[in-house]
Design an enzyme around this catalytic site. Structure first.
Site, PDB file in Angstrom:
ATOM      1  CB  SER A 114       9.923  11.006   8.010  1.00 52.19           C
ATOM      2  OG  SER A 114       9.118  11.818   8.277  1.00 52.19           O
ATOM      3  CE1 TYR A 143       7.379   6.481  11.112  1.00 52.50           C
ATOM      4  CE2 TYR A 143       7.684   8.700  10.872  1.00 52.50           C
ATOM      5  CZ  TYR A 143       7.370   7.496  10.095  1.00 52.50           C
ATOM      6  OH  TYR A 143       7.363   7.138   8.895  1.00 52.50           O
ATOM      7  CE  LYS A 157      10.616   6.259   9.199  1.00 48.83           C
ATOM      8  NZ  LYS A 157      10.621   5.210   8.419  1.00 48.83           N
ATOM      9  CB  ILE A 180       5.456   5.673  -0.223  1.00 50.40           C
ATOM     10  CG1 ILE A 180       4.784   6.805  -0.143  1.00 50.40           C
ATOM     11  CG2 ILE A 180       6.769   5.540  -0.812  1.00 50.40           C
ATOM     12  CD1 ILE A 180       5.356   7.576   1.204  1.00 50.40           C
ATOM     13  CB  THR A 234       0.182   6.723   2.746  1.00 47.19           C
ATOM     14  OG1 THR A 234       0.691   7.170   4.284  1.00 47.19           O
ATOM     15  CG2 THR A 234       0.982   7.371   1.794  1.00 47.19           C
ATOM     16  CB  SER A 272      -0.791   0.066   1.220  1.00 51.69           C
ATOM     17  OG  SER A 272      -0.166   0.027   2.457  1.00 51.69           O
TER      18      SER A 272
END
Length: 320
Positions: A176, A202, A206, A52, A235, A50
């Protein structure tokens, strides 16, 4: 300083990371960069069912590449495979089931893949997660770190020998722009101290991916490593993990295809091959990994300490 970082980052994001940012940057893209055939080359894409990952898989499949989709859910993976075959006409699409947060299984998967397949040209580390409450996996590791950082580290490290057998091998990691608000921290990788803030955990993961890419580029000169920011894309992952952000920014978000554009460009174009390994990309251009005056840089010694911690952790879960 964190208020400064977050403010500068958000202003930068509104200008660059949105759909409008992509459309402005795309005016400078060279169309012929993607007018290539990659028939005979193989691409592994984690989280390829799903968003990207799927958009990148479809674009590369249309150019003749053999696609290995690495996904958690068999049903969704098979649906994605059928969609890609239907839209691309390319039947060389294969599904592999793996959850990158399951540390020992990442090792087992990679070792089994190497025994079955003689080559892999490109690894695209796209899968990621943002678990909003602190949870641990079967090995006792915090879930976001296990999937985003250690899973990516183990998969890449294990597949490097296979990549090195090929001509022009590449590793592309989908990071990100959120990492710009984080300084690498090695003293609390499991997020055990203080209040658990999923968005910042998160972002820290990254940042860790950027450091890993830079270090791999130094130690494996025959593989081209890159890490990229897809911008703010609409997304399923964003809808699930950041519902408030998605709701407020929905009209400004990029399509999955726009988010995947730089992944595809890095994976297939000769223009990308000519650039130095280890760089951070946004909209087909190498960009800085730190905001101005944000105090997010660490010493080379701290980066090496981080890599040594990952190596020791990875080895402790390696099957014997």
């Amino acid at each position: 300083m964190s208020v400064y970082r977050n403010t500068i980052w958000f202003l930068k994001g509104i200008h660059e990371f949105t759909r409008n940012g992509y459309e402005a940057a795309s005016k400078h893209f060279v169309e012929k960069d993607l007018e290539v055939s990659v028939s005979g080359r193989s691409f592994m894409i984690t989280g390829g069912n799903s968003g990207i990952g799927k958009a990148a898989a479809l674009a590369i499949a249309k150019k003749g590449g053999t696609i290995h989709l690495v996904c958690r859910n068999k049903e969704r993976a098979e649906e994605a495979k059928a969609d890609i075959i239907k839209e691309s006409g390319n039947k060389d699409i294969y599904v592999h089931l793996l959850d990158l947060s399951e540390t020992r299984k990442v090792w087992e998967f990679a070792e089994a893949f190497k025994k079955k397949h003689k080559s892999l040209n490109v690894l695209i580390n796209n899968a990621g997660c943002m678990v909003n409450q602190r949870e641990v996996n079967a090995e006792g590791l915090e879930m976001n770190f296990a999937a985003n950082t250690l899973g990516t580290y183990i998969l890449t490290k294990s597949l490097i020998p296979l990549l090195e057998k090929c001509s022009n091998p590449k590793v592309i990691t989908v990071s990100s722009g959120g990492m710009l608000v984080q300084k690498l921290h090695t003293d609390d990788l499991q997020s055990e101290r203080g209040r658990f803030h999923a968005t910042m955990v998160y972002a820290q993961n990254k940042r860790q991916q950027v450091v890993m890419t830079q270090q791999w580029a130094k130690s494996h000169s025959n593989i081209h490593f890159s890490v990229m920011h897809p911008g703010w894309a609409d997304t399923p992952g964003v809808q699930t993990a950041m519902p408030d952000f998605h709701r407020s920014m929905k009209d400004k978000l990029r399509s999955p295809e726009q988010g995947a554009d730089t992944v595809v460009w890095l994976a297939v174009s000769e223009a990308a091959d000519a650039l130095p390994s280890g760089q951070f990309f946004q909209d087909r251009s190498a960009v800085p990994t730190h905001l101005p005056l944000a105090w997010t840089k660490v010493t080379p010694e701290e980066e090496l300490k981080f890599m040594n911690i990952l190596e020791d952790l990875a080895k402790s879960f390696q099957p014997h």
